[in-house]
Design an enzyme around this catalytic site. Structure first.
Site, short mmCIF file in Angstrom:
data_model
loop_
_atom_site.label_atom_id
_atom_site.label_comp_id
_atom_site.label_asym_id
_atom_site.label_seq_id
_atom_site.Cartn_x
_atom_site.Cartn_y
_atom_site.Cartn_z
CG ASP A 12 -2.12 0.90 1.09
OD1 ASP A 12 -1.75 1.90 0.53
OD2 ASP A 12 -3.14 0.58 1.77
CG ASP A 105 -3.32 3.59 -2.94
OD1 ASP A 105 -4.32 3.17 -3.28
OD2 ASP A 105 -3.11 4.12 -1.81
CD GLU A 106 -5.80 -0.94 -1.48
OE1 GLU A 106 -5.64 -1.98 -0.69
OE2 GLU A 106 -6.44 -0.10 -1.07
#
EC number: 2.7.7.7
Length: 407
Positions: A12, A105-106
């Site tokens: 993350d 974003d992860e």
DNA sequence: TCTGGGGTCCTAGGACCC
DNA sequence: TCTGGGGTCCTAGGACCC
């Protein structure tokens, strides 16, 4: 060789949008920075310096500025975010093909097959963190566990810029003291419902009889929550991109919505917005080779009450005029013409690949011309660029100068 | 200056069919 | 003559995530 007990990584990015927005601006490195939160907007991302003042993503921009008036506010640049995101995901794929992109974003990684080559999961996590820092100039946090849900929880607790392993024999002691709201899928509403039952911690839920949980939350949700509380969720990491980010994913729906600059009770204005949104959605669908049968609109009133209405067409479509007409019929059926609205949205659901649909040609079909018109618009966009029509550019600028396609 | 925009999934009721 | 039961589709709403 001993079995790998924590092969699942959840990676993350730390304050992703804020980090990308400031990585080439060293003068902002130690400043409170907020991305998003403009007129009627919410905070998309806040640097850790801003978070120290209580600023959180999802918070109304006005509230964030009250909490931290000295913060530097930046407009989001989704093109930049996407570029960095793709590069990061490519870095992951150099380690394992089993990369499940969860959002920009992860991602989840199953590195069980990479340990012979690259060492234990912890070593792989550190390699990834170093690479992302070197190549992209941003930091990330990694959670390691035997299951996805525990890995996800671990990464959150590792933040910022850290690594945390939760081995299977640590799950009970690590998970059970936590507030139930920490579990993935437990939001404010479910948390309140659980608290009303006297369940405050993950351990409280784990000790509850499954039937009781299911009675209050529904069959599927109850079973799922119990799995999460016990750390026994067995869902595997599957190689795929996130929905909404293209690249061959089986999108189930596509939509667009927009909050007006100011509330409006003007039917003509609302209809122009519906047409703009229908055009935007259908253009994306055509670009992705998708057609869909169900047209849905969202209407949000000035008091934030929000309604959805949908209608299923006899045949799937990607024709702007057809989606627009249906959207207008749904809007008119609401009888909301006199009400002040703050947002409308258009969504097409039940998407299937256009290649798999045999279109029933009807004599004198009225939509034929509209489909031709759509293709002409698509060609014009392809030729002259999408500066005024792409979603990212709409968010970046053009709010006041946006060209209307309404006639 | 109250509260974005992109999605996914689940539930529940009614229609409809066998 | 007294109302089963299951499956699927459609619609509306809601919870949740980033």
């Amino acid at each position: 060789m001993t079995a790998v007990v924590t092969p699942i990584l959840h990676v993350d990015m730390d304050a992703f949008y804020a980090s990308v927005a400031t990585r080439d601006r060293p003068e902002l490195r130690d400043q409170p920075v907020i991305v998003g939160g403009g007129h009627r907007g919410v905070v998309l991302s806040a640097s850790y310096q801003a978070r120290a003042f209580g600023v959180r993503s999802g918070m109304p921009g006005a509230q964030a500025r009250r909490l931290c008036p000295q913060a530097v506010t930046l407009a989001p640049d989704f093109d930049a975010f996407s570029t960095v995101s793709r590069a990061v995901m490519e870095t992951f794929r150099r380690v394992t093909p089993l990369v499940e992109v969860a959002s920009l974003d992860e991602a989840f990684l199953d590195v069980g097959g990479a340990v012979r080559r690259l060492g234990p999961p912890e070593a792989i996590a550190e390699q990834l963190r170093a690479r992302i820092h070197d190549e992209q100039g941003i930091t990330c946090s990694v959670g390691l566990a035997a299951t996805r849900s525990v890995a996800k929880l671990a990464s959150r607790r590792a933040k910022p810029d850290g690594v945390l392993t939760i081995a299977p024999d640590q799950v009970v002691e690590q998970l059970h003291p936590l507030d139930v709201g920490e579990l993935y899928g437990v939001g404010e509403s479910t948390r309140s419902a659980l608290r009303a039952l006297g369940l405050h911690t993950v351990g409280d839920v784990a000790r509850m009889p499954l039937e009781v949980l299911q009675h209050h939350l529904g069959r599927a949700s109850g079973a799922h929550l119990m799995d999460l509380a016990l750390g026994t969720d067995r869902s595997e990491v599957v190689a795929r991109n996130a929905a909404g980010f293209g690249l061959g994913e089986p999108d189930r729906s596509m939509g667009a919505q927009e909050t007006f600059g100011r509330d409006s009770a003007d039917r003509g204005f609302v209809l122009r917005q519906l047409l703009r949104l229908a055009a935007r959605v259908c253009r994306r669908m055509r670009g992705a080779g998708k057609v869909g049968r169900t047209v849905a609109i969202t209407v949000r009133y000035a008091d934030f009450r929000t309604l959805n209405r949908s209608r299923t067409l006899p045949e799937p479509t990607d024709v702007t005029q057809e989606v627009y007409r249906t959207a207008v019929a749904l809007y008119d059926a609401l009888g909301a013409h006199r009400d002040r609205l703050r947002l409308v949205g258009v969504r097409v659901e039940g998407l299937v690949s256009r290649a798999g649909v045999h279109h029933q040609l009807e004599l004198g079909e009225p939509d034929h011309g509209w489909a031709d018109a759509d293709r002409a618009v698509d060609r014009a966009v392809a030729r002259f660029g999408s500066a005024v029509v792409g979603p990212a550019s709409l968010l970046r600028h053009d709010r006041g100068t946006r060209r209307s396609v309404a006639g």
